[in-house]
Design an enzyme around this catalytic site. Structure first.
Site, PDB file in Angstrom:
ATOM      1  CE  LYS A  61      -1.538   1.893   3.476  1.00 44.14           C
ATOM      2  NZ  LYS A  61      -0.855   2.725   4.702  1.00 44.14           N
ATOM      3  CG  ASP A  97      -5.050  -3.811   4.675  1.00 42.02           C
ATOM      4  OD1 ASP A  97      -4.436  -4.248   5.947  1.00 42.02           O
ATOM      5  OD2 ASP A  97      -5.807  -3.358   4.303  1.00 42.02           O
ATOM      6  CG  HIS A  98       0.318  -4.078   7.985  1.00 41.62           C
ATOM      7  ND1 HIS A  98      -0.075  -2.888   7.565  1.00 41.62           N
ATOM      8  CD2 HIS A  98       0.311  -4.359   9.354  1.00 41.62           C
ATOM      9  CE1 HIS A  98       0.092  -2.088   8.553  1.00 41.62           C
ATOM     10  NE2 HIS A  98       0.230  -2.917   9.626  1.00 41.62           N
ATOM     11  CE  LYS A 127      -2.324  -4.910  12.452  1.00 40.04           C
ATOM     12  NZ  LYS A 127      -0.777  -4.648  13.213  1.00 40.04           N
ATOM     13  CD  GLU A 182      -0.278   4.218  13.823  1.00 38.92           C
ATOM     14  OE1 GLU A 182       0.860   3.771  13.656  1.00 38.92           O
ATOM     15  OE2 GLU A 182      -0.800   4.759  12.979  1.00 38.92           O
ATOM     16  CG  ASP A 209      -1.351   6.200   6.946  1.00 38.87           C
ATOM     17  OD1 ASP A 209      -0.458   5.496   5.776  1.00 38.87           O
ATOM     18  OD2 ASP A 209      -0.942   6.032   7.880  1.00 38.87           O
ATOM     19  CG  HIS A 240      -4.645  -0.591   7.726  1.00 40.55           C
ATOM     20  ND1 HIS A 240      -4.205  -1.526   6.779  1.00 40.55           N
ATOM     21  CD2 HIS A 240      -3.562   0.258   7.835  1.00 40.55           C
ATOM     22  CE1 HIS A 240      -2.866  -1.438   6.511  1.00 40.55           C
ATOM     23  NE2 HIS A 240      -2.663  -0.041   7.119  1.00 40.55           N
ATOM     24  CE  LYS A 261       0.520   8.063  11.674  1.00 43.67           C
ATOM     25  NZ  LYS A 261       1.352   6.539  11.676  1.00 43.67           N
TER      26      LYS A 261
END
Ligand code: BG6
Length: 510
Positions: free
Chosen positions: A165, A194-195, A199, A233, A252, A257, A357
């Site tokens: 991505k 898509d990491h 998970k 985060e 982002d 996600h 963030k």
């Protein structure tokens, strides 16, 4: 996924013989995630012996120098202690080709190298090209691979491309990129990563919903009041200010996600674990989410940007003072949306999502808030209210699932307290060190695209956020910065729920 689908007691499937070519091998992703993930796969006997790695990037290495740099990095970034024997196995199989991604001659050298390692390690001509490069190189790299004949599948060999991505920066560019790469590749050769889908807890959502009989009957608008998804985060933009200032929190995190999380939680049971059966159901959810109308964006979408604040007792800088960020930047570092999945199951159930963030805690979770039980039974008691049940899927950092319910507080009078049933992954299954990329890389080697994004899914994600991106661009925020670093975001995000008589989780934590 393929391994899970094998069922109880089945041997895990190991990857097919192949050469893995890493585009951008000199970069951060390779050392932080890809090599450590490959190491973990080998340590668990999931890599075939017929395997080789070819680094492909513009860093001025030869194969020996590349091996040396990888040996140094693996000791720093492996998620487990590095065993010399295991690493020697890799060292023997690592080669490097220096390149300019746009230069046809580089792909000729790459083709020669692939042929060489194919002979040496009997990789059966199979190749996995991992594009760990800046997005501007995606279509160039695919075209060059095609022109060099490297994407052709023939004589039983496969050729697959993993694309990192961001896949496009809006609906139009994502569509254009799909069109471009499909001139060279078939959809079944494209693995859009898509990491989040690597998970464990995200994958466990399907197991939780569809292998337990008691949840599915109440998994709908009749019993569920609303759903809150948080991806918070504590870090700022780190060294990625240049990219992030162009992107912002919404682009982002949300079309990719967060949409994956929504589709996992809201999808209908697939008729099988077959890749397209699962992806069809997920895609249906994304298509059922109505994009926020332009005139409703200001009401149903909230943006924020962090100012100076506090992080664990230490002072944290304002976004606008971060490296490579414009001093008057109007990029959002926080986004919250109220969305609806317009179908029979989810009619009128709001999905509130937020991501940011420099938030108060690092935390990714899906909270499913059930409707209150009727109060009738308790009306002649001291109980003033019954608390609704809350099911929380904790995705990180403490993977698990908890269910909150009411219980009688011991004593002669009827009073209720809120208690938790708590399942923690690590208590039952131990904490397997992982980067999150292991399953995804292995699935690609096996040819199982279940956990990868299809063309229609990425475009559906962009379609949902596009009106918000457009309106935010047309009306830059005047109130930025509007939340201090180390907080739960701007107060406007609280209003988004308060207007509906609801509250974000942790709203009391200042
Ligand atoms: C990436 C984003 O896709 O996901 C980053 O570009 C973000 O900005 C990261 O930090 C979050 O991933 P994780 O796995 O740490 O939740």
């Amino acid at each position: 996924m393929a391994n899970e689908a094998n069922g109880d007691g089945a041997e895990p499937q190991i990857g097919d013989p192949c050469t893995m070519v890493i585009f951008g091998a000199g970069g951060d992703l390779t050392k932080r995630k890809l090599l450590p993930a490959l190491y973990n796969l080998k340590a668990n006997n999931l890599l075939p012996n017929e395997f080789a790695i070819v680094g492909f990037s513009n860093n001025p290495f030869n194969s020996q120098q590349f091996r040396e740099s990888q040996s140094k990095d693996i000791h720093e970034f492996a998620t487990t202690k590095v065993d010399d024997g295991t690493w020697d196995w890799f060292n023997e199989r690592i080669e490097y080709v220096q390149c300019d991604f746009g230069d046809p001659a580089a792909y000729k050298r790459l083709a020669e190298m692939i042929e060489k390692v194919d002979k040496q390690y009997s990789t059966k001509g199979n190749c996995l090209f991992y594009l760990a490069v800046a997005p501007r190189f995606f279509s160039v790299a695919v075209k060059q691979l095609g022109d060099a004949g490297l994407t052709t599948e023939e004589n039983g060999r496969w050729r697959r491309v993993i694309i990192e991505k961001p896949f496009g920066h809006d609906l139009e560019s994502a569509h254009a990129l799909n069109t471009e790469i499909k001139k060279t590749l078939d959809e079944n050769q494209i693995y859009r990563i898509d990491h989040y889908l690597g998970k464990e807890t995200v994958q466990n959502l399907m197991a939780f919903r569809f292998s337990n009989g008691i949840f599915e009957p109440i998994w709908n608008s009749r019993y569920i009041d609303h759903i809150q998804i948080t991806a918070a985060e504590t870090v700022g933009v780190e060294e990625r200010g240049g990219y992030y200032d162009q992107s912002g929190a919404l682009r982002d995190m949300v079309p990719n996600h967060v949409m994956q999380l929504i589709s996992m939680v809201a999808m209908e049971p697939p008729y099988s674990f077959d890749a397209d059966a699962v992806r069809d159901e997920k895609a249906k959810v994304l298509h059922a989410i109505s994009p926020i109308k332009p005139e409703e964006v200001l009401q149903n979408a909230v943006r924020g940007q962090y100012g100076a604040g506090n992080e664990d007792g230490k002072s944290a800088p304002a976004y606008r003072t971060e490296d490579q960020v414009k001093r008057d930047s109007s990029t959002e570092t926080y986004a919250a949306l109220k969305l609806y999945v317009d179908n029979w199951r989810w009619a009128r159930v709001p999905f509130y999502v937020r991501t940011g963030k420099r938030m108060k805690h690092r935390l990714t979770e899906i909270a499913i808030q059930f409707k209150r039980a009727p109060f009738t039974l308790f009306r002649h008691t001291r109980v003033e209210n019954t608390m609704p049940n809350l099911l929380v899927v904790h995705i990180q950092p403490d993977e698990g699932i908890s269910l909150g319910f009411s219980a009688k507080i011991p004593g002669p009078i009827m009073q209720l307290g809120q208690v938790d049933m708590n399942f923690k992954y690590s208590d039952y299954f131990g904490a397997a060190p992982s980067t999150g990329y292991e399953t995804l890389i292995l699935d690609c080697m096996i040819g199982d695209p279940t956990l990868f994004q299809r063309d229609d899914m990425v475009e559906a994600g962009w379609r949902i956020v596009n009106p918000v991106l457009d309106l935010w661009k047309a009306l830059p925020a005047r109130e930025f910065p509007n939340y201090p670093a180390g907080s739960w975001g701007p107060k406007e995000a609280d209003h988004l729920l308060e207007r509906d008589g609801r509250q974000w989780r942790f709203h009391n934590e200042k």
